[in-house]
Design a protein around this motif. Structure first.
Motif, PDB file in Angstrom:
ATOM      1  N   ASN A 270       4.343 -20.301 -39.851  1.00  0.00           N
ATOM      2  CA  ASN A 270       5.061 -20.782 -38.673  1.00  0.00           C
ATOM      3  C   ASN A 270       4.733 -22.258 -38.486  1.00  0.00           C
ATOM      4  O   ASN A 270       3.867 -22.643 -37.706  1.00  0.00           O
ATOM      5  CB  ASN A 270       4.646 -19.977 -37.442  1.00  0.00           C
ATOM      6  CG  ASN A 270       5.437 -20.366 -36.205  1.00  0.00           C
ATOM      7  OD1 ASN A 270       6.318 -21.223 -36.257  1.00  0.00           O
ATOM      8  ND2 ASN A 270       5.127 -19.744 -35.086  1.00  0.00           N
ATOM      9  N   GLN A 272       6.135 -24.688 -37.064  1.00  0.00           N
ATOM     10  CA  GLN A 272       6.308 -25.285 -35.738  1.00  0.00           C
ATOM     11  C   GLN A 272       5.095 -25.066 -34.840  1.00  0.00           C
ATOM     12  O   GLN A 272       4.907 -25.804 -33.864  1.00  0.00           O
ATOM     13  CB  GLN A 272       7.546 -24.728 -35.049  1.00  0.00           C
ATOM     14  CG  GLN A 272       8.839 -25.285 -35.614  1.00  0.00           C
ATOM     15  CD  GLN A 272       9.943 -25.226 -34.588  1.00  0.00           C
ATOM     16  OE1 GLN A 272      10.189 -26.186 -33.883  1.00  0.00           O
ATOM     17  NE2 GLN A 272      10.595 -24.073 -34.490  1.00  0.00           N
ATOM     18  N   ARG A 276       5.709 -29.197 -34.052  1.00  0.00           N
ATOM     19  CA  ARG A 276       7.022 -28.633 -33.725  1.00  0.00           C
ATOM     20  C   ARG A 276       8.167 -29.493 -34.241  1.00  0.00           C
ATOM     21  O   ARG A 276       9.239 -28.991 -34.568  1.00  0.00           O
ATOM     22  CB  ARG A 276       7.152 -28.428 -32.222  1.00  0.00           C
ATOM     23  CG  ARG A 276       8.359 -27.593 -31.834  1.00  0.00           C
ATOM     24  CD  ARG A 276       8.271 -27.085 -30.401  1.00  0.00           C
ATOM     25  NE  ARG A 276       9.390 -26.239 -30.062  1.00  0.00           N
ATOM     26  CZ  ARG A 276       9.474 -24.949 -30.349  1.00  0.00           C
ATOM     27  NH1 ARG A 276       8.469 -24.358 -30.989  1.00  0.00           N
ATOM     28  NH2 ARG A 276      10.531 -24.229 -30.014  1.00  0.00           N
ATOM     29  N   ASN A 280      13.767 -29.806 -29.967  1.00  0.00           N
ATOM     30  CA  ASN A 280      14.184 -29.558 -28.583  1.00  0.00           C
ATOM     31  C   ASN A 280      14.541 -30.853 -27.852  1.00  0.00           C
ATOM     32  O   ASN A 280      14.484 -30.918 -26.629  1.00  0.00           O
ATOM     33  CB  ASN A 280      13.067 -28.849 -27.808  1.00  0.00           C
ATOM     34  CG  ASN A 280      12.771 -27.466 -28.339  1.00  0.00           C
ATOM     35  OD1 ASN A 280      11.910 -27.314 -29.201  1.00  0.00           O
ATOM     36  ND2 ASN A 280      13.473 -26.474 -27.868  1.00  0.00           N
ATOM     37  N   SER A 467      10.572 -14.821 -33.878  1.00  0.00           N
ATOM     38  CA  SER A 467      10.234 -16.239 -33.782  1.00  0.00           C
ATOM     39  C   SER A 467       8.734 -16.492 -33.867  1.00  0.00           C
ATOM     40  O   SER A 467       8.318 -17.642 -34.039  1.00  0.00           O
ATOM     41  CB  SER A 467      10.759 -16.821 -32.469  1.00  0.00           C
ATOM     42  OG  SER A 467      10.167 -16.165 -31.366  1.00  0.00           O
ATOM     43  N   GLY A 468       7.928 -15.444 -33.758  1.00  0.00           N
ATOM     44  CA  GLY A 468       6.485 -15.620 -33.805  1.00  0.00           C
ATOM     45  C   GLY A 468       5.778 -14.785 -34.851  1.00  0.00           C
ATOM     46  O   GLY A 468       4.544 -14.758 -34.890  1.00  0.00           O
ATOM     47  N   GLY A 494      15.623 -25.488 -31.547  1.00  0.00           N
ATOM     48  CA  GLY A 494      14.504 -24.825 -30.887  1.00  0.00           C
ATOM     49  C   GLY A 494      13.700 -23.907 -31.773  1.00  0.00           C
ATOM     50  O   GLY A 494      13.376 -24.228 -32.922  1.00  0.00           O
ATOM     51  N   GLY A 495      13.387 -22.718 -31.256  1.00  0.00           N
ATOM     52  CA  GLY A 495      12.497 -21.777 -31.912  1.00  0.00           C
ATOM     53  C   GLY A 495      12.852 -21.367 -33.324  1.00  0.00           C
ATOM     54  O   GLY A 495      11.957 -21.191 -34.160  1.00  0.00           O
TER      55      GLY A 495
END
Length: 523
Positions: A270, A272, A276, A280, A467-468, A494-495
């Motif tokens: 992950n 981000q 990130r 955004n 997303s996680g 975004g995510g």
């Protein structure tokens, strides 16, 4: 400089050198010894820097980080070990392996150095920005390295690239990626380092900045400009080919180099969660709160815009009728007005009224130059509104704009990879069909797959994550007809954004402000 003689006489190092030669290494024994020695040659220098930097907490902390990393590197250099990370189950974060077992990666900002133990070990320690002349035959001539006289990032002394020393990889990116500065059993050189005859390049070059097409029609890697959008994949490729017939836009081989270095350093799938990136920042209809006549400026609410933002001004939404793709150069307070600021931008003067709106699009190139460490973002690594730098590469793999990847495509849901550099989107002639790979439908990516003939191209195998969890990136696909490849996401996604975020949905006619391409250097 550390004494490298121990590495030329140590039995393990001599054996490693012989193995390196067998795998295509073309340097001398002395050069190979220097490569190994470089893993630990900064220890004494880092300790001296720490002592000299007592007056500055930031500098002292940064030197301590380098010293810690160099100490770990020195302990393992003769053994020619690897740096890796292992992932199990659905958890995105992994367990560090090999010589990286105790390493820490905390990105910096423009005020904090963070802690990055990879700074002291190769290949990361050997990555450096340089101004380069691009030769028509695909080779690169370095004009100046960062820190040397003549180094400038505006293009007047050549393109700004990142030189990457040869390294070796093993394992899948989503399972157990490993990186080594020297060849080891089960490791291979990334595709980017492989010549057509099977020999190996001792270094490759990546663009330091997102691609921008200049007045000369060529695709550039320079700072202080707006990266180009609203071009098709063919138009971007044509702009790159003006340098020479072997130049290109980003490929799966470019991705492979950065992905192995990034995932091992980050220690997570992950990405981000570590930095990130610009995911955004996008917003429209920012109110113009005061009128200005014939000025390269606009009045908006305090906090709405920052230096480096790329903006347009119009009547609303994504309208650009008043000002188009301007770079914010200054944000100034207004006497007697604590709520609003005057924002200056480059280009010609315009007249604005309170009926107009500002569209905040993305970040200009070079906006991560204020970061004081090798990896990090200005201001914040978590707000999704700032560019990031990874060992000299700004916004690589994800964020700001989607990036075209030109050496593969899908046809009726099946991936095809080009056999050389004659990329096209109208036929499968000169492409290899990867029918051993079955691509899933749309969803959150769980894992990756690769054809054993083309191990550098790793594509989503299954979806069903989030997303996680797992890869923590989204996978879009249209299994009808020929679909080109876009990677990484833009300033509004975004995510779902990230290094593994793929958009296999559009045909070759696709263009938009949110899609761009990076220069790919063959030499």
């Amino acid at each position: 400089m550390a004494d490298s003689s121990v590495f030329t006489t140590d039995l393990g190092a001599v054996t490693a050198y012989a193995d390196a030669k067998a795998h295509g290494y073309t340097g001398t024994r002395e050069e190979f010894a220097t490569l190994l020695a470089n893993a630990g040659n900064n220890l004494a220098e880092a300790n001296a820097a720490k002592t000299a930097a007592q007056a500055s907490a930031t500098q002292a902390g940064q030197s301590a980080t380098a010293a810690a990393a160099s100490a770990k590197a020195a302990a393992s250099a003769v053994g020619a070990t690897f740096y890796g990370v292992e992932f199990t189950g659905s958890t995105s974060a992994g367990t560090r392996t090999g010589a990286a077992a105790e390493f820490v990666f905390t990105p910096g900002t423009d005020t904090s150095a963070g802690q990055n133990d990879f700074d002291g070990v190769y290949p990361w320690a050997g990555m450096r920005r340089c101004c380069c002349t691009l030769n028509a035959d695909g080779t690169v001539t370095v004009n100046a390295y960062k820190g040397q006289p003549g180094y400038i990032e505006d293009g007047t002394n050549g393109e700004v690239l990142v030189e990457v020393p040869l390294f070796y990889v093993s394992g899948m990116l989503d399972v157990n990626p490993r990186v080594s500065a020297v060849p080891m059993p089960g490791f291979r050189a990334p595709k980017k380092f492989q010549n057509a005859d099977g020999s190996l390049k001792q270094k490759c070059y990546l663009p330091a900045f997102p691609g921008s097409i200049g007045a000369d029609g060529k695709l550039h890697s320079i700072a202080g400009v707006v990266s180009t959008g609203n071009k098709t994949i063919s138009q971007f490729l044509a702009a790159a080919r003006l340098w020479g017939e072997t130049y290109s836009i980003g490929t799966s081989a470019d991705f492979e180099v950065l992905a192995y270095l990034m995932i091992v350093a980050y220690g997570t799938r992950n990405v981000q969660a570590k930095m990130r990136g610009v995911s955004n920042l996008y917003t429209t209809n920012i109110a113009v709160t005061g009128a200005l006549t014939s000025e390269a400026a606009v009045i908006v609410a305090k906090g709405a815009l920052e230096v480096g933002n790329v903006i347009s001004i119009g009547t609303g939404s994504e309208d650009e009728s008043i000002a188009k793709r301007r770079i914010v150069t200054a944000v100034e307070a207004i006497d007697g007005d604590s709520a609003n600021v005057k924002v200056s931008f480059d280009g010609d003067a315009v007249t604005t009224t309170t009926a107009h709106k500002v569209w905040r699009i993305m970040e200009a190139t070079g906006t991560a130059n204020s970061v004081i460490s090798t990896c990090g973002s200005p201001v914040s690594n978590t707000d999704g509104k700032h560019s990031f730098v990874f060992y000299g590469c700004e916004n690589p793999l994800y964020g700001n704009q989607w990036r075209f990847e030109c050496d593969w495509k899908i046809v009726d849901g099946v991936p095809y990879i080009c056999n050389d550099t004659n990329y096209n989107w109208s036929s499968v002639e000169n492409y290899t069909k990867l029918d051993s790979l079955t691509l899933p439908n749309e969803g959150w990516a769980k894992n990756l797959q690769a054809d054993e003939r083309f191990p550098w191209l790793q594509i989503t195998k299954e979806v069903g994550g989030s997303s996680g969890t797992h890869l923590a990136d989204y996978f879009y696909i249209n299994k009808s007809g020929t679909r080109i490849v876009l990677r990484g996401a833009s300033s509004r996604n975004g995510g779902p954004a990230g290094a593994f975020y793929l958009y296999l949905y559009s045909d070759a006619s696709w263009l938009g402000w949110n899609s761009s391409a990076d220069l790919s250097i063959p030499g």
